[in-house]
Design a protein around this motif. Structure first.
Motif, PDB file in Angstrom:
ATOM      1  N   THR A  83       0.876  -1.341   0.195  1.00  0.00           N
ATOM      2  CA  THR A  83       0.016   0.003  -0.221  1.00  0.00           C
ATOM      3  C   THR A  83       0.772   1.216   0.141  1.00  0.00           C
ATOM      4  O   THR A  83       0.592   2.167  -0.746  1.00  0.00           O
ATOM      5  N   LEU A  84       2.025   1.214   0.756  1.00  0.00           N
ATOM      6  CA  LEU A  84       2.871   2.352   0.817  1.00  0.00           C
ATOM      7  C   LEU A  84       3.377   2.659  -0.439  1.00  0.00           C
ATOM      8  O   LEU A  84       3.574   3.826  -0.929  1.00  0.00           O
ATOM      9  N   ASN A  85       3.747   1.682  -1.135  1.00  0.00           N
ATOM     10  CA  ASN A  85       4.581   1.627  -2.233  1.00  0.00           C
ATOM     11  C   ASN A  85       3.622   2.386  -3.379  1.00  0.00           C
ATOM     12  O   ASN A  85       4.013   3.087  -4.076  1.00  0.00           O
ATOM     13  N   ASP A  86       2.421   1.729  -3.203  1.00  0.00           N
ATOM     14  CA  ASP A  86       1.397   2.213  -4.423  1.00  0.00           C
ATOM     15  C   ASP A  86       0.931   3.486  -4.012  1.00  0.00           C
ATOM     16  O   ASP A  86       0.958   4.381  -5.052  1.00  0.00           O
ATOM     17  N   PHE A  87       1.009   3.773  -2.660  1.00  0.00           N
ATOM     18  CA  PHE A  87       0.572   5.429  -2.247  1.00  0.00           C
ATOM     19  C   PHE A  87       1.654   6.293  -3.128  1.00  0.00           C
ATOM     20  O   PHE A  87       1.403   7.206  -3.583  1.00  0.00           O
ATOM     21  N   ALA A  88       2.990   5.902  -2.787  1.00  0.00           N
ATOM     22  CA  ALA A  88       4.271   6.679  -3.274  1.00  0.00           C
ATOM     23  C   ALA A  88       3.974   6.835  -4.947  1.00  0.00           C
ATOM     24  O   ALA A  88       4.368   7.941  -5.387  1.00  0.00           O
ATOM     25  N   HIS A  89       3.773   5.612  -5.397  1.00  0.00           N
ATOM     26  CA  HIS A  89       3.687   5.533  -6.904  1.00  0.00           C
ATOM     27  C   HIS A  89       2.757   6.467  -7.449  1.00  0.00           C
ATOM     28  O   HIS A  89       3.060   7.310  -8.469  1.00  0.00           O
ATOM     29  N   ARG A  90       1.618   6.420  -6.916  1.00  0.00           N
ATOM     30  CA  ARG A  90       0.613   7.211  -7.380  1.00  0.00           C
ATOM     31  C   ARG A  90       0.700   8.691  -7.200  1.00  0.00           C
ATOM     32  O   ARG A  90       0.289   9.564  -7.837  1.00  0.00           O
ATOM     33  N   SER A  91       1.422   9.209  -5.915  1.00  0.00           N
ATOM     34  CA  SER A  91       1.491  10.345  -5.591  1.00  0.00           C
ATOM     35  C   SER A  91       2.552  10.990  -6.452  1.00  0.00           C
ATOM     36  O   SER A  91       2.464  12.322  -6.864  1.00  0.00           O
TER      37      SER A  91
ATOM     38  N   CYS B 197     -10.599   8.636 -13.295  1.00  0.00           N
ATOM     39  CA  CYS B 197     -10.334   7.387 -12.421  1.00  0.00           C
ATOM     40  C   CYS B 197     -10.395   7.544 -11.063  1.00  0.00           C
ATOM     41  O   CYS B 197      -9.687   8.513 -10.605  1.00  0.00           O
ATOM     42  N   GLU B 198     -10.769   6.564 -10.264  1.00  0.00           N
ATOM     43  CA  GLU B 198     -10.623   6.556  -9.045  1.00  0.00           C
ATOM     44  C   GLU B 198     -10.001   5.251  -8.202  1.00  0.00           C
ATOM     45  O   GLU B 198     -10.710   3.928  -8.554  1.00  0.00           O
ATOM     46  N   LYS B 199      -9.141   5.190  -7.405  1.00  0.00           N
ATOM     47  CA  LYS B 199      -8.467   4.037  -6.545  1.00  0.00           C
ATOM     48  C   LYS B 199      -8.847   4.250  -5.174  1.00  0.00           C
ATOM     49  O   LYS B 199      -7.984   5.073  -4.455  1.00  0.00           O
ATOM     50  N   LYS B 200      -9.580   3.410  -4.775  1.00  0.00           N
ATOM     51  CA  LYS B 200      -9.854   3.458  -3.165  1.00  0.00           C
ATOM     52  C   LYS B 200      -8.603   2.993  -2.265  1.00  0.00           C
ATOM     53  O   LYS B 200      -8.060   1.959  -2.927  1.00  0.00           O
ATOM     54  N   MET B 201      -8.114   3.807  -1.426  1.00  0.00           N
ATOM     55  CA  MET B 201      -6.928   3.388  -0.560  1.00  0.00           C
ATOM     56  C   MET B 201      -6.746   3.902   0.788  1.00  0.00           C
ATOM     57  O   MET B 201      -6.493   5.100   0.896  1.00  0.00           O
TER      58      MET B 201
END
Length: 239
Positions: A106-114, A233-237
């Motif tokens: 989740t943290l890696n995905d958060f950083a990637h999308r940010s 697009c929306e990605k719930k996180m």
């Protein structure tokens, strides 16, 4: 030198011998009595020992076996309990490991999308397209990004999106079997349509939802799915 003759010496000697014999004879009964007492006492001791041995409770082999079995059962139960506790600890460790790995992803995905232009608001990431596509092609693009077309659940979310939207942008709303539904299959209950919408203008098959400017605010409008629009697009996180 004159020799002295003891005329009475033999008599004295005989008298001494006679007295000695008398003393021995008189002492004999006492010695016999002492010996009898000693022998009797010895026999009593032997009898007492024999009696003690006969009265002693015999060793109960059944109790020994029973005690041994109880001890073995207790040890087995303790071993099984320790094994169960060890298994529980291993299971808990695996759960913690899975949670750690999920949080790391989740943290890696958060950083990637940010770092790639996604906007974060209230437990969701939003991606605003720079190009135009049809409603179905727009949704496919979102799915490839491990997201979906935006589902607007509140006025607060609508107001956030309004700050970033371009005019005419696809949202995750479409008409299926005559019912307006979101892309997750839930039916539309709370709506923010523009005045007079949806109206399926001239029965042209307006079955997809878009955000458009209507008056001083942005609201929803029904439009033909084959039109080309920008999309969100929306990605719930949740973090």
């Amino acid at each position: 030198m004159e020799m002295v003759v003891l005329e009475n010496e033999p008599e004295v000697l005989m008298e001494n011998i006679s007295n000695k014999d008398n003393r021995d004879t008189s002492a004999a009964p006492g010695l016999k009595l002492y010996r009898c007492v000693a022998v009797s006492f010895g026999l009593l001791c032997i009898l007492q020992i024999a009696l003690n041995i006969s009265l002693r409770p015999p060793l109960n082999h059944t109790n020994c076996i029973s005690n041994s079995e109880d001890m073995t059962t207790n040890l087995t139960e303790e071993r099984d309990e320790l094994k169960r506790k060890l298994d529980d600890l291993k299971s808990h460790q695996n759960v913690l490991k899975s949670e750690r790995d999920e949080l790391k992803r989740t943290l890696n995905d958060f950083a990637h999308r940010s770092n790639n232009g996604w906007l974060y608001f209230s437990h969701s990431f939003y991606y605003i397209s720079p190009i135009k596509k049809t409603w179905h092609d727009s949704r496919n693009d979102c799915l490839q990004r491990e997201a979906d077309l935006v589902i607007i659940n509140s006025k607060e979310e609508q107001e956030f999106i309004q700050r970033w939207v371009k005019n005419l942008m696809w949202i995750g709303l479409s008409k299926r079997d005559g019912i307006w539904k979101w892309v997750d299959g839930t039916r539309l209950t709370q709506s923010l349509w523009c005045a007079g919408e949806p109206n399926n203008h001239k029965d042209s098959g307006e079955e997809c939802g878009e955000i458009r400017g209507c008056g001083h605010d942005h609201g929803w409008n029904d439009e033909k799915c084959s039109n080309s629009n920008f999309w969100i697009c929306e990605k719930k996180m949740a973090l």
